[in-house]
Design a protein around this motif. Structure first.
Motif, PDB file in Angstrom:
ATOM      1  N   GLY A  69       6.506  83.869  68.266  1.00  0.00           N
ATOM      2  CA  GLY A  69       6.249  82.690  69.087  1.00  0.00           C
ATOM      3  C   GLY A  69       6.859  81.413  68.565  1.00  0.00           C
ATOM      4  N   PHE A  70       7.525  81.455  67.398  1.00  0.00           N
ATOM      5  CA  PHE A  70       8.152  80.256  66.836  1.00  0.00           C
ATOM      6  C   PHE A  70       9.658  80.310  67.070  1.00  0.00           C
ATOM      7  CE2 PHE A  70       4.269  80.576  64.301  1.00  0.00           C
ATOM      8  CZ  PHE A  70       3.815  79.264  64.313  1.00  0.00           C
ATOM      9  N   GLU A  71      10.203  79.229  67.650  1.00  0.00           N
ATOM     10  CA  GLU A  71      11.650  79.101  67.745  1.00  0.00           C
ATOM     11  C   GLU A  71      12.189  78.536  66.439  1.00  0.00           C
ATOM     12  OE1 GLU A  71      12.977  78.572  72.330  1.00  0.00           O
ATOM     13  OE2 GLU A  71      12.315  76.755  71.334  1.00  0.00           O
ATOM     14  N   THR A  72      13.307  79.066  65.974  1.00  0.00           N
ATOM     15  CA  THR A  72      13.907  78.600  64.734  1.00  0.00           C
ATOM     16  C   THR A  72      15.368  78.259  64.957  1.00  0.00           C
ATOM     17  OG1 THR A  72      14.760  80.725  63.911  1.00  0.00           O
ATOM     18  CG2 THR A  72      12.430  80.259  63.524  1.00  0.00           C
ATOM     19  N   ILE A  73      15.857  77.286  64.190  1.00  0.00           N
ATOM     20  CA  ILE A  73      17.300  77.020  64.126  1.00  0.00           C
ATOM     21  C   ILE A  73      17.925  78.119  63.280  1.00  0.00           C
ATOM     22  CG2 ILE A  73      19.062  75.434  63.267  1.00  0.00           C
ATOM     23  CD1 ILE A  73      17.057  73.155  63.807  1.00  0.00           C
ATOM     24  N   TRP A  74      18.959  78.759  63.805  1.00  0.00           N
ATOM     25  CA  TRP A  74      19.600  79.898  63.141  1.00  0.00           C
ATOM     26  C   TRP A  74      21.015  79.527  62.739  1.00  0.00           C
ATOM     27  CZ3 TRP A  74      23.721  82.974  65.290  1.00  0.00           C
ATOM     28  CH2 TRP A  74      24.002  84.144  64.588  1.00  0.00           C
ATOM     29  N   ASP A  92       9.348  74.866  61.902  1.00  0.00           N
ATOM     30  CA  ASP A  92       8.100  74.184  61.545  1.00  0.00           C
ATOM     31  C   ASP A  92       6.970  75.068  62.048  1.00  0.00           C
ATOM     32  OD1 ASP A  92       5.852  72.588  61.273  1.00  0.00           O
ATOM     33  OD2 ASP A  92       6.750  70.819  62.200  1.00  0.00           O
ATOM     34  N   ASP A  93       6.102  75.534  61.130  1.00  0.00           N
ATOM     35  CA  ASP A  93       5.048  76.459  61.556  1.00  0.00           C
ATOM     36  C   ASP A  93       3.927  75.772  62.331  1.00  0.00           C
ATOM     37  OD1 ASP A  93       3.721  75.134  59.548  1.00  0.00           O
ATOM     38  OD2 ASP A  93       3.537  76.873  58.226  1.00  0.00           O
ATOM     39  N   GLN A  94       4.083  74.461  62.584  1.00  0.00           N
ATOM     40  CA  GLN A  94       3.143  73.749  63.440  1.00  0.00           C
ATOM     41  C   GLN A  94       3.726  73.470  64.824  1.00  0.00           C
ATOM     42  OE1 GLN A  94      -0.053  73.126  62.279  1.00  0.00           O
ATOM     43  NE2 GLN A  94       0.757  74.374  60.583  1.00  0.00           N
ATOM     44  N   SER A  95       4.977  73.809  65.026  1.00  0.00           N
ATOM     45  CA  SER A  95       5.646  73.532  66.302  1.00  0.00           C
ATOM     46  C   SER A  95       6.288  74.815  66.799  1.00  0.00           C
ATOM     47  CB  SER A  95       6.714  72.449  66.120  1.00  0.00           C
ATOM     48  OG  SER A  95       7.357  72.161  67.333  1.00  0.00           O
ATOM     49  N   TYR A  96       5.891  75.268  67.981  1.00  0.00           N
ATOM     50  CA  TYR A  96       6.324  76.574  68.463  1.00  0.00           C
ATOM     51  C   TYR A  96       7.712  76.556  69.090  1.00  0.00           C
ATOM     52  CZ  TYR A  96       1.744  78.650  67.661  1.00  0.00           C
ATOM     53  OH  TYR A  96       0.612  79.128  67.071  1.00  0.00           O
ATOM     54  N   THR A  97       8.019  75.521  69.871  1.00  0.00           N
ATOM     55  CA  THR A  97       9.256  75.538  70.653  1.00  0.00           C
ATOM     56  C   THR A  97      10.095  74.298  70.387  1.00  0.00           C
ATOM     57  OG1 THR A  97       8.264  74.425  72.557  1.00  0.00           O
ATOM     58  CG2 THR A  97       8.135  76.832  72.491  1.00  0.00           C
ATOM     59  N   LEU A 124       9.249  70.880  57.620  1.00  0.00           N
ATOM     60  CA  LEU A 124      10.428  71.733  57.773  1.00  0.00           C
ATOM     61  C   LEU A 124      10.427  72.847  56.742  1.00  0.00           C
ATOM     62  CD1 LEU A 124      13.461  69.358  58.513  1.00  0.00           C
ATOM     63  CD2 LEU A 124      12.539  71.134  59.985  1.00  0.00           C
ATOM     64  N   ARG A 125      10.729  74.063  57.202  1.00  0.00           N
ATOM     65  CA  ARG A 125      10.880  75.204  56.319  1.00  0.00           C
ATOM     66  C   ARG A 125      12.307  75.727  56.451  1.00  0.00           C
ATOM     67  NH1 ARG A 125       5.870  77.506  54.718  1.00  0.00           N
ATOM     68  NH2 ARG A 125       4.103  76.385  55.630  1.00  0.00           N
ATOM     69  N   PHE A 126      12.982  75.841  55.311  1.00  0.00           N
ATOM     70  CA  PHE A 126      14.353  76.349  55.256  1.00  0.00           C
ATOM     71  C   PHE A 126      14.301  77.731  54.616  1.00  0.00           C
ATOM     72  CE2 PHE A 126      14.554  71.778  55.250  1.00  0.00           C
ATOM     73  CZ  PHE A 126      15.646  71.461  56.045  1.00  0.00           C
ATOM     74  N   ASN A 127      14.480  78.759  55.416  1.00  0.00           N
ATOM     75  CA  ASN A 127      14.445  80.137  54.927  1.00  0.00           C
ATOM     76  C   ASN A 127      15.868  80.670  54.837  1.00  0.00           C
ATOM     77  OD1 ASN A 127      11.699  80.040  54.832  1.00  0.00           O
ATOM     78  ND2 ASN A 127      11.342  81.342  56.605  1.00  0.00           N
ATOM     79  N   ALA A 128      16.411  80.666  53.620  1.00  0.00           N
ATOM     80  CA  ALA A 128      17.741  81.205  53.389  1.00  0.00           C
ATOM     81  C   ALA A 128      17.629  82.645  52.914  1.00  0.00           C
ATOM     82  CB  ALA A 128      18.488  80.358  52.364  1.00  0.00           C
ATOM     83  N   THR A 129      18.746  83.375  52.984  1.00  0.00           N
ATOM     84  CA  THR A 129      18.745  84.760  52.529  1.00  0.00           C
ATOM     85  C   THR A 129      18.327  84.851  51.063  1.00  0.00           C
ATOM     86  OG1 THR A 129      20.456  85.357  54.119  1.00  0.00           O
ATOM     87  CG2 THR A 129      20.211  86.802  52.227  1.00  0.00           C
ATOM     88  N   ASN A 130      18.680  83.830  50.286  1.00  0.00           N
ATOM     89  CA  ASN A 130      18.384  83.874  48.854  1.00  0.00           C
ATOM     90  C   ASN A 130      17.310  82.871  48.428  1.00  0.00           C
ATOM     91  OD1 ASN A 130      19.833  81.559  49.227  1.00  0.00           O
ATOM     92  ND2 ASN A 130      21.330  81.940  47.616  1.00  0.00           N
ATOM     93  N   GLY A 131      16.409  82.485  49.315  1.00  0.00           N
ATOM     94  CA  GLY A 131      15.302  81.617  48.899  1.00  0.00           C
ATOM     95  C   GLY A 131      14.761  80.765  50.016  1.00  0.00           C
ATOM     96  N   ARG A 132      13.583  80.163  49.790  1.00  0.00           N
ATOM     97  CA  ARG A 132      12.910  79.315  50.763  1.00  0.00           C
ATOM     98  C   ARG A 132      12.736  77.919  50.190  1.00  0.00           C
ATOM     99  NH1 ARG A 132       7.197  80.904  53.521  1.00  0.00           N
ATOM    100  NH2 ARG A 132       8.598  82.363  54.575  1.00  0.00           N
ATOM    101  N   PHE A 159      18.968  66.737  54.261  1.00  0.00           N
ATOM    102  CA  PHE A 159      18.809  66.724  55.714  1.00  0.00           C
ATOM    103  C   PHE A 159      18.378  65.346  56.164  1.00  0.00           C
ATOM    104  CE2 PHE A 159      14.516  67.626  54.307  1.00  0.00           C
ATOM    105  CZ  PHE A 159      13.716  66.917  55.198  1.00  0.00           C
ATOM    106  N   LYS A 160      18.549  65.071  57.433  1.00  0.00           N
ATOM    107  CA  LYS A 160      18.170  63.794  58.029  1.00  0.00           C
ATOM    108  C   LYS A 160      17.656  64.058  59.438  1.00  0.00           C
ATOM    109  CE  LYS A 160      18.596  59.532  56.363  1.00  0.00           C
ATOM    110  NZ  LYS A 160      18.207  59.223  54.989  1.00  0.00           N
TER     111      LYS A 160
END
Length: 724
Positions: A69-74, A92-97, A124-132, A159-160
């Motif tokens: 249910g969460f949209e993410t920037i890919w 953002d785990d507080q914002s779905y769309t 903001l959560r940044f989930n990279a292949t090699n870390g968060r 980021f800005k």
């Protein structure tokens, strides 16, 4: 065999080679080399927005993925086979769309600048292949612009978040000439980062917003709003050859700021200088909805606009037909504007269904490629019937290649029985194309889609490669075009070839030149019977050549000096084609001596062809004269001067320095004659310039003396050769 039917006239030099040295050969039809689906088994849909080639030959892409249910920037790094190397998601785990990746560029350090859209941001959560990485960050308002710097492995550097309390919708980010960033968006905000942007305050309207950002940290350097009393929606921005910028989008305004409006939604084009001052604003439209989606800024200042429109009048006037019946369905249009925004030409593409343009790019051979979506199955859209179980009421991805004159070279659709859309397009180093978009299909050309009962959208990448059709019939206007027409069996052509075009026709059995075929002096045609074969060992860079000349009694002497950069003449084969039979030619080794028998002492033309195994052929069209008609002496000594360039190979837009090695007499100056070159400065025997386009050359020739006489100084010409 080569056959000429019904007196087709060929004016240009025709070079017939049995073995072609061309690489990256392109035939008219295309095939899918590979396709990939990326997604999760979640709702809210996965979608690809943009794909680019990066410095190591791989790709980088952005879009959105949805999970639980969460949209993410890919953001992803993808190899040449379409496999993921790494991916980063931002959410953002507080914002779905509302989260979506919009644009990406590679920075000079090998990292990436990503532009995304965020909504009601908290953390903001940044989930990279090699870390968060997690960062506390409040949003400015509803939708905001997110600008992120990633390193080469996809980890966040900085980021800005930019915007105000209204809606701020990101569109595009580009690098500026001074190594900063330029952000394009549109906005309803008046506060936050929009303060002092001079936004139009009439109603709750949308304006364009342009912000120049520091590339090291994303801080705003300067900013500006552009708009009228209606809505202005931005779509694209490009830097222009003069260092400024051009924006395209749409407008509903009709006031002192932006006008006239010709009905509904019109196209808006805005030209700015390097300091973001507006140079001009122009609108174009019909009575319905007209949207400029993309723009290409050419080196000569011209602008190519990619459009989706359902108008058929005013600036979109077109004859009504079965292919284009004025049924209020959208069509793809291309407009050409000059540097002042004045209309030059237009072309409609598509069919009677709804056709949407989403990306427009220049190609390596000087043409253009388009991707988007189509519901048509007529007009220019001819191959949808090959897709198994295709549902013609749904969209398919469409990719087209057109000439610089907007004539269709080929089109390809891809998809299945559900909706499939093309959003971004990139040309690979090998001349093939990769398109990115979204698919809901599980059949046809699509495999690997991730199923979800609510929404089965996946990111879809498709690589299109060239196959060789058995028989091709072609009737096109090639204007300043470099392209190949290849078939395994036969080619039948009634093309019109003009403006220094270079067209390579290849077939396995025969090439027929039929009634209506014509070519203009200065264009080069190559015919061979190698079919679709390609010599992969051919060096992509062509041969360079320098040409020295001096006067001789009744004619001229030319000396041709090829290099690759190896200048050993024994490595080269040279041939001369005489285009004026009244001229006597004596050609030996690398030297041509001519005698002009034309009564009026005019010019006569010839074509030189230089070949070397493993390199592309060089063809040069020159002319010879008697010299007496311009007060030049005859029987001059050998011309041993030279023009020295600072590089062997160049790209369009690059600067160069050239130096003539001769010595001028008192009261004599050095003239520089040019083609597709802008002289920036010259002093004495040196000059500095910029290459605007190819073909390009520079020629040094000492001037006449004040009494009108010309000493025994011959001319030296050197052709710039492009690095592919």
């Amino acid at each position: 065999m080569f056959r000429k039917k019904r007196n087709a006239q060929i004016i240009a030099f025709v070079l017939m080679l049995i073995g072609s040295l061309h690489s990256n050969a392109q035939g008219l039809p295309t095939i899918i080399e590979w396709q990939k689906c990326y997604g999760w088994n979640g709702w809210y849909a996965d979608e690809g927005s943009k794909i680019i080639s990066i410095s190591n030959g791989n790709y980088a892409a952005v879009g959105k993925k949805a999970l639980d249910g969460f949209e993410t920037i890919w953001i992803s790094n993808i190899n040449r086979k379409g496999d993921l190397i790494w991916e980063t998601t931002i959410f953002d785990d507080q914002s779905y769309t509302g989260f979506k990746g919009i644009d990406i560029i590679q920075s000079t350090d090998g990292g990436f600048i990503v532009l995304g859209r965020v909504n009601n941001l908290q953390k903001l959560r940044f989930n990279a292949t090699n870390g968060r990485q997690i960062a506390e960050q409040k949003g400015q308002g509803f939708y905001d612009n997110l600008v992120v710097k990633l390193n080469s492995e996809g980890r966040m550097v900085w980021f800005k978040v930019l915007g105000g309390s209204g809606e701020d919708i990101p569109v595009k980010i580009i690098q500026t000439g001074d190594n900063n960033l330029l952000l394009l968006s549109y906005t309803t905000s008046l506060d936050g980062d929009l303060v002092n942007s001079n936004k139009n305050t009439v109603g709750f309207n949308r304006d364009l917003w342009v912000a120049k950002l520091n590339q090291d940290n994303g801080n705003i350097i300067s900013k500006k709003c552009i708009g009228g009393s209606g809505d202005e929606i931005a779509s694209d921005i490009k830097q222009t050859s003069d260092g400024g910028y051009v924006i395209v989008g749409s407008t509903t305004s009709n006031d002192a700021e932006i006008s006239p409006n010709k009905g509904g939604k019109d196209i808006l084009a805005v030209k700015m200088d390097a300091s973001l001052n507006v140079s001009w604003k122009k609108t174009y439209g019909g009575s319905q909805s007209d949207e400029a989606r993309k723009i290409v800024a050419l080196s000569n200042g011209d602008l190519i606009v990619g459009i989706t429109s359902n108008s058929m009048n005013n600036d979109f006037d077109n004859p009504i037909s079965g292919d284009f019946p004025n049924n209020y369905e959208g069509n793809i249009w291309l407009f050409k504007l000059n540097s002042s925004g004045d209309f030059q030409k237009r072309k409609i593409l598509g069919g009677s269904g709804n056709d949407v343009l989403n990306d427009l790019i220049p190609t390596q051979d000087g043409n253009f490629a388009i991707t988007g979506s189509t519901k048509s199955s007529n007009g220019n859209i001819t191959d949808r019937g090959r897709i198994a179980n295709n549902n013609f009421a749904s969209y398919d991805v469409v990719v087209m290649k057109v000439t610089s004159n907007f004539d269709l070279i080929w089109e390809k659709t891809a998809g299945g029985s559900a909706d499939d859309e093309g959003n971004g397009l990139v040309e690979s180093e090998d001349g093939t194309f990769v398109t990115i978009g979204t698919t809901q299909s599980f059949d046809g050309d699509v495999s690997g889609n991730h199923y979800h009962e609510q929404d089965s959208h996946d990111i879809w990448l498709v690589k299109l490669n060239y196959s060789c059709q058995a028989n091709i019939t072609t009737d096109k206007d090639f204007i300043a075009t470099n392209t190949d027409i290849l078939a395994s069996e036969t080619v039948s052509t009634s093309d019109k070839v003009t403006k220094n075009s270079s067209i390579h026709y290849g077939a396995g059995k025969s090439i027929d030149i039929t009634s209506g075929f014509d070519s203009e002096l200065g264009s080069v045609l190559e015919f061979n019977l190698s079919g679709c074969n390609d010599i992969s060992a051919t060096e992509s860079r062509p041969i360079q050549i320098k040409i020295a000349n001096e006067c001789r009694e009744g004619g001229m002497k030319f000396k041709f000096l090829p290099f690759t950069p190896n200048s050993d003449l024994s490595q080269y084969r040279m041939s001369i084609q005489n285009l004026s039979p009244k001229i006597e030619f004596n050609f030996s080794g690398n030297t041509l001596i001519t005698k002009n028998n034309i009564p009026d002492n005019g010019n006569a033309y010839f074509v030189l062809t230089v070949s070397r195994d493993g390199y592309e052929d060089f063809s040069y069209q020159g002319y010879t004269s008697t010299c007496e008609h311009d007060n030049a002496p005859i029987n001059c000594p050998e011309n041993n001067e030279n023009v020295i360039l600072d590089k062997d190979y160049y790209q369009a837009g690059e600067t160069f320095t050239a130096k003539w090695t001769g010595t001028l007499l008192p009261q004599q100056s050095l003239n520089w004659f040019i083609e597709n070159v802008t002289i920036i400065s010259n002093s004495g025997t040196s000059c500095t310039g910029r290459i605007d386009a190819f073909p390009a050359h520079i020629q040094a020739q000492p001037s006449s003396l004040p009494d009108g006489s010309r000493p025994c100084h011959g001319a030296i010409r050197v052709d710039f050769r492009g690095s592919k």
